[in-house]
Design an enzyme around this catalytic site. Structure first.
Site, PDB file in Angstrom:
ATOM      1  N   TYR A  55       3.609  40.828  49.343  1.00 19.10           N
ATOM      2  CA  TYR A  55       4.328  42.236  49.610  1.00 19.10           C
ATOM      3  C   TYR A  55       4.400  42.648  48.263  1.00 19.10           C
ATOM      4  CZ  TYR A  55       8.101  45.396  50.733  1.00 19.10           C
ATOM      5  OH  TYR A  55       8.705  46.586  50.842  1.00 19.10           O
ATOM      6  N   SER A  99       7.990  49.805  46.314  1.00 18.99           N
ATOM      7  CA  SER A  99       9.109  48.953  46.102  1.00 18.99           C
ATOM      8  C   SER A  99       9.638  48.531  44.899  1.00 18.99           C
ATOM      9  CB  SER A  99       8.908  47.783  47.109  1.00 18.99           C
ATOM     10  OG  SER A  99       9.973  46.985  46.970  1.00 18.99           O
ATOM     11  N   LYS A 128       2.706  46.191  46.852  1.00 13.07           N
ATOM     12  CA  LYS A 128       3.467  47.398  46.383  1.00 13.07           C
ATOM     13  C   LYS A 128       3.220  47.813  44.811  1.00 13.07           C
ATOM     14  CE  LYS A 128       6.062  48.661  50.059  1.00 13.07           C
ATOM     15  NZ  LYS A 128       5.591  49.672  50.506  1.00 13.07           N
TER      16      LYS A 128
END
Length: 247
Positions: A154, A141, A158
């Site tokens: 998160y 991401s 990533k």
């Protein structure tokens, strides 16, 4: 239709994973569609089959070694050979300010994204190295590159995937296995739409392109990296991200 061999796409029951599976099926891969939900996986496999492609579905949690072994075995059994392409796409999203994050939220985020990528890669890599060919594409991401408000866990997971991609590429590219990553920006998927409207509106204003992407636009990037046309791409992170990150 050119036949490219067998591919595994994890987290392929919806969103980006579904679009990747459909695109690879159309490109000639025999696709093993994995998702935590067997029902969603079956639905995507059926879509590929109705379009004239080859696909099999299997439910499984990529954070569980026993599920990963079953996913790998199903790909080899169903499609008659070793895996030519692995797309580590399985992921989850959870939004919370850092001071409100629970250890369970952090651990699950890293289990699915980082442990899952590790376990799936460990499963398929030996046969790729034995053959001297194979492709691995990890879905990261852009938040792994720039960070995201209320998405510390998160973003960290990533970023770990991007680092793993570069390091593994240095180890195995000379032995015939290409490893790259895709780092999408915000995409119109159930995962992103599950974030708060305030977050989504703020993010949209930050994007030079002024819009979120569509899953098919990410799938096109994965399809490129999987193809012989990407033969010089090693350890790279491509960014279909609406201009959120410019390198």
């Amino acid at each position: 239709m050119v036949q490219w061999g067998s591919a595994i796409v994890t987290g392929a029951g919806s969103g980006i994973g579904r679009a990747i599976a459909l695109r690879l099926g159309a490109d000639g891969y025999a696709v093993l569609v994995n998702d935590l939900s067997g029902e969603r996986a079956e639905a995507v496999a059926s879509e590929i089959q109705r379009a004239g492609g080859a696909a099999t579905a299997i439910a499984g949690d990529v954070a569980r070694p026993e599920d990963v072994a079953a996913i790998h075995a199903a790909a080899k059994t169903s499609h008659g050979g070793d895996v030519a392409l692995l797309v580590n796409n399985a992921g989850i999203a959870h939004q919370a300010a850092f001071e409100n994050l629970e250890l369970a939220d952090f651990d699950r985020m890293f289990a699915v994204h980082v442990r899952g990528t590790f376990l799936m890669t460990k499963a398929v890599l030996p046969s790729m190295l034995a053959r001297g060919e194979g492709v691995i594409v990890n879905v990261a991401s852009q938040l792994g590159q720039i960070g995201g408000i209320e998405l510390v866990h998160y973003s960290g997971a990533k970023a770990a995937i991007i680092g793993m991609t570069k390091a593994l590429a240095r180890e195995v590219s000379s032995r015939g296995v290409r490893v790259n990553a895709v780092a999408p920006g915000p995409i119109n998927t159930p995962l992103v739409l599950g974030l708060s409207e305030e977050w989504r509106e703020r993010k949209k204003r930050e994007l030079p392109l002024g819009r979120f992407g569509e899953p098919e636009e990410v799938a096109a990037t994965v399809a490129f990296l999987a193809s012989p046309a990407a033969s010089l791409f090693v350890g790279q992170t491509l960014g279909p991200n609406s201009g959120d990150v410019m390198l």
